[in-house]
Motif scaffolding. Structure first.
Motif, PDB file in Angstrom:
ATOM      1  N   PHE A   1       0.831  -1.202   0.000  1.00  7.63           N
ATOM      2  CA  PHE A   1       0.000   0.000   0.000  1.00  7.63           C
ATOM      3  C   PHE A   1       0.871   1.260   0.000  1.00  7.63           C
ATOM      4  CE2 PHE A   1      -2.747  -3.193   2.114  1.00  7.63           C
ATOM      5  CZ  PHE A   1      -3.755  -3.234   1.153  1.00  7.63           C
ATOM      6  N   GLY A   2       1.989   1.216  -0.723  1.00 12.00           N
ATOM      7  CA  GLY A   2       2.885   2.363  -0.859  1.00 12.00           C
ATOM      8  C   GLY A   2       3.948   2.479   0.202  1.00 12.00           C
ATOM      9  N   LYS A   3       3.860   1.687   1.276  1.00  9.36           N
ATOM     10  CA  LYS A   3       4.837   1.751   2.350  1.00  9.36           C
ATOM     11  C   LYS A   3       5.857   0.633   2.178  1.00  9.36           C
ATOM     12  CE  LYS A   3       5.249   1.700   7.389  1.00  9.36           C
ATOM     13  NZ  LYS A   3       4.537   1.565   8.680  1.00  9.36           N
ATOM     14  N   TYR A   4       7.147   0.972   2.505  1.00  4.75           N
ATOM     15  CA  TYR A   4       8.202  -0.026   2.373  1.00  4.75           C
ATOM     16  C   TYR A   4       7.909  -1.229   3.262  1.00  4.75           C
ATOM     17  CZ  TYR A   4      12.709  -2.277   3.179  1.00  4.75           C
ATOM     18  OH  TYR A   4      13.708  -3.195   3.328  1.00  4.75           O
ATOM     19  N   SER A   5       8.080  -2.433   2.679  1.00  4.22           N
ATOM     20  CA  SER A   5       7.808  -3.664   3.414  1.00  4.22           C
ATOM     21  C   SER A   5       9.065  -4.500   3.599  1.00  4.22           C
ATOM     22  CB  SER A   5       6.730  -4.489   2.693  1.00  4.22           C
ATOM     23  OG  SER A   5       6.527  -5.727   3.340  1.00  4.22           O
ATOM     24  N   ARG A   6       9.720  -4.888   2.495  1.00  2.00           N
ATOM     25  CA  ARG A   6      10.873  -5.783   2.603  1.00  2.00           C
ATOM     26  C   ARG A   6      11.660  -5.737   1.299  1.00  2.00           C
ATOM     27  NH1 ARG A   6       6.280  -8.567   1.664  1.00  2.00           N
ATOM     28  NH2 ARG A   6       6.257 -10.118  -0.037  1.00  2.00           N
TER      29      ARG A   6
ATOM     30  N   TYR B   1      17.094   1.124  -0.247  1.00  3.57           N
ATOM     31  CA  TYR B   1      16.048   1.829   0.505  1.00  3.57           C
ATOM     32  C   TYR B   1      16.279   3.340   0.479  1.00  3.57           C
ATOM     33  CZ  TYR B   1      13.266   3.436   4.462  1.00  3.57           C
ATOM     34  OH  TYR B   1      12.390   4.126   5.257  1.00  3.57           O
ATOM     35  N   ASN B   2      17.517   3.770   0.821  1.00  3.50           N
ATOM     36  CA  ASN B   2      17.813   5.203   0.775  1.00  3.50           C
ATOM     37  C   ASN B   2      17.722   5.746  -0.643  1.00  3.50           C
ATOM     38  OD1 ASN B   2      18.226   5.201   3.521  1.00  3.50           O
ATOM     39  ND2 ASN B   2      20.452   5.062   3.375  1.00  3.50           N
ATOM     40  N   TYR B   3      18.151   4.956  -1.590  1.00  2.76           N
ATOM     41  CA  TYR B   3      18.131   5.399  -2.981  1.00  2.76           C
ATOM     42  C   TYR B   3      16.710   5.698  -3.466  1.00  2.76           C
ATOM     43  CZ  TYR B   3      18.868   5.282  -8.047  1.00  2.76           C
ATOM     44  OH  TYR B   3      18.892   5.586  -9.387  1.00  2.76           O
ATOM     45  N   LEU B   4      15.740   4.900  -3.028  1.00  2.78           N
ATOM     46  CA  LEU B   4      14.368   5.064  -3.512  1.00  2.78           C
ATOM     47  C   LEU B   4      13.540   6.032  -2.678  1.00  2.78           C
ATOM     48  CD1 LEU B   4      13.384   1.403  -4.478  1.00  2.78           C
ATOM     49  CD2 LEU B   4      13.986   3.268  -6.015  1.00  2.78           C
ATOM     50  N   PHE B   5      13.783   6.092  -1.365  1.00  2.00           N
ATOM     51  CA  PHE B   5      12.842   6.782  -0.496  1.00  2.00           C
ATOM     52  C   PHE B   5      13.398   8.003   0.217  1.00  2.00           C
ATOM     53  CE2 PHE B   5      11.666   2.210  -0.412  1.00  2.00           C
ATOM     54  CZ  PHE B   5      10.489   2.313  -1.144  1.00  2.00           C
TER      55      PHE B   5
END
Length: 364
Positions: free
Chosen positions: A78-83, A160-164
């Motif tokens: 739902f748009g939130k980082y999961s794994r 993770y840092n690269y995308l968010f």
């Protein structure tokens, strides 16, 4: 005349087959109207079965996915980082619930500054100097303008840092790379910028990596490659003249230093030799004076003990040293005023000074 209706019917059929494109032994192709009629008469086995098949095809393709060996999959629920999904076949919830974004973490990307590398014929690579030329113009520490093209090679270390964490990673990378290179070049002279490109690249890479870590971009700077550094073309002739003058100046300085290194050590060596000679001469004179003084003291002590004996001994020692040097010797009375007539003194001229000395001193 009797008609053979069978033969006529056979000929008619052959004629129709020729018109339709067939031949003897070749079946007649189906006509368009026949195909349409067949489709009209065809009925699906069941609408429910078709819906079930479509459902499984859609959700099956959205549930299972494959990640290549050089990338990872970032899954959002739902748009939130999961794994993070590792390379291979992976499972996720259907589309609309979870979304996967694939990030290549082993690929090395590059950004070019001051030029653009393109492909020509036969895969030949050449640089276009007109592309992004403003980024390459920099002011050095000695207030000269230099053209400094370079390449930044990087890879994604933290997906993770690269995308968010950063909205436009590429844009911030280019801005920070340009600012970093201008800072490093601004601390050096034009000659250092031209001759010490590797040193500048190492310093710029370290500084840029610190900035990327502070911004949490998830980027690892692999290397910074410096291309050929030079001055702008309009000032190239003047810059060459300045370099020639500097080289001539350095050559004259080296020659002067060479002469200095030859003359000064030689003069210092000569001065040291003269000083050592003087010290040796002074030490010899002092030692001789001390020896003479010690001898005179010892003689004086003996003279005080026995004056007559010491006086005669000194006289005899003096005569033993003087008389061998006189050559011919003539002993006369001290009261005699004239020389004997028979005495031939022409061959004994060398004895005249000794005679005078004996007369003045007296011989007893």
């Amino acid at each position: 005349m009797n008609w053979d209706w069978d033969k006529l019917r056979e000929k008619q059929e052959q004629y129709e087959q020729k018109r339709s494109g067939g031949g003897a032994g070749v079946p007649r192709p189906p006509q368009m109207d026949e195909v349409l009629n067949r489709f009209k008469n065809f009925r699906f086995p069941g609408g429910i079965l078709l819906i079930v098949v479509l459902f499984f095809l859609f959700f099956g393709s959205s549930i299972f996915f494959t990640v290549d060996i050089d990338e990872v999959g970032i899954i959002q629920r739902f748009g939130k980082y999961s794994r993070i999904s590792q390379p291979g076949l992976n499972f996720k919830l259907p589309a609309g619930v979870e979304k996967v974004t694939k990030v290549k973490i082993k690929r090395v990307y590059k950004e070019e500054f001051g030029f653009e590398t393109v492909k020509g014929y036969n895969n030949a690579r050449f640089s276009n100097d007109n592309a992004d030329a403003g980024a390459a113009l920099m002011l050095t520490g000695d207030l000269n303008v230099a053209v400094v093209p370079w390449i930044v090679q990087y890879r994604i270390s933290d997906p993770y840092n690269y995308l968010f964490k950063v909205k436009d990673v590429r844009s911030i990378l280019r801005d920070m790379a340009e600012a970093t290179m201008r800072t490093v070049v601004g601390d050096r002279s034009i000659n250092e910028v031209i001759s010490k490109r590797e040193e500048i690249a190492v310093a710029a890479r370290k500084m840029l990596q610190d900035e990327m870590n502070q911004a949490e971009t998830g980027i690892h700077i692999v290397t910074i490659e410096m291309k050929k550094t030079n001055v702008p073309e309009p000032v190239q002739p003047s810059f060459n003249e300045v370099n020639e003058a500097v080289q001539e100046k350095e050559q004259l300085i080296y020659k002067a230093r060479e002469g200095y290194n030859k003359a000064i050590p030689a003069a210092r060596g000569e001065a040291m030799r003269m000083v050592k000679d003087a010290e040796g001469f002074a030490l010899d004179r002092v030692n001789r004076a001390l020896g003479d003084a010690a001898r005179f003291t010892s003689v004086f002590e003996e003279y005080v003990k026995a004056k007559d004996v010491t006086k005669k001994r000194l006289y005899l020692e003096a005569m033993s040293e003087v008389l061998p040097r006189l050559g011919g010797k003539f002993i006369i009375d001290s009261d005699q005023k004239n020389v004997l007539p028979l005495l031939n003194l022409d061959g004994a001229t060398s004895a005249v000074p000794a005679i005078k000395a004996l007369r003045e001193g007296g011989v007893k």
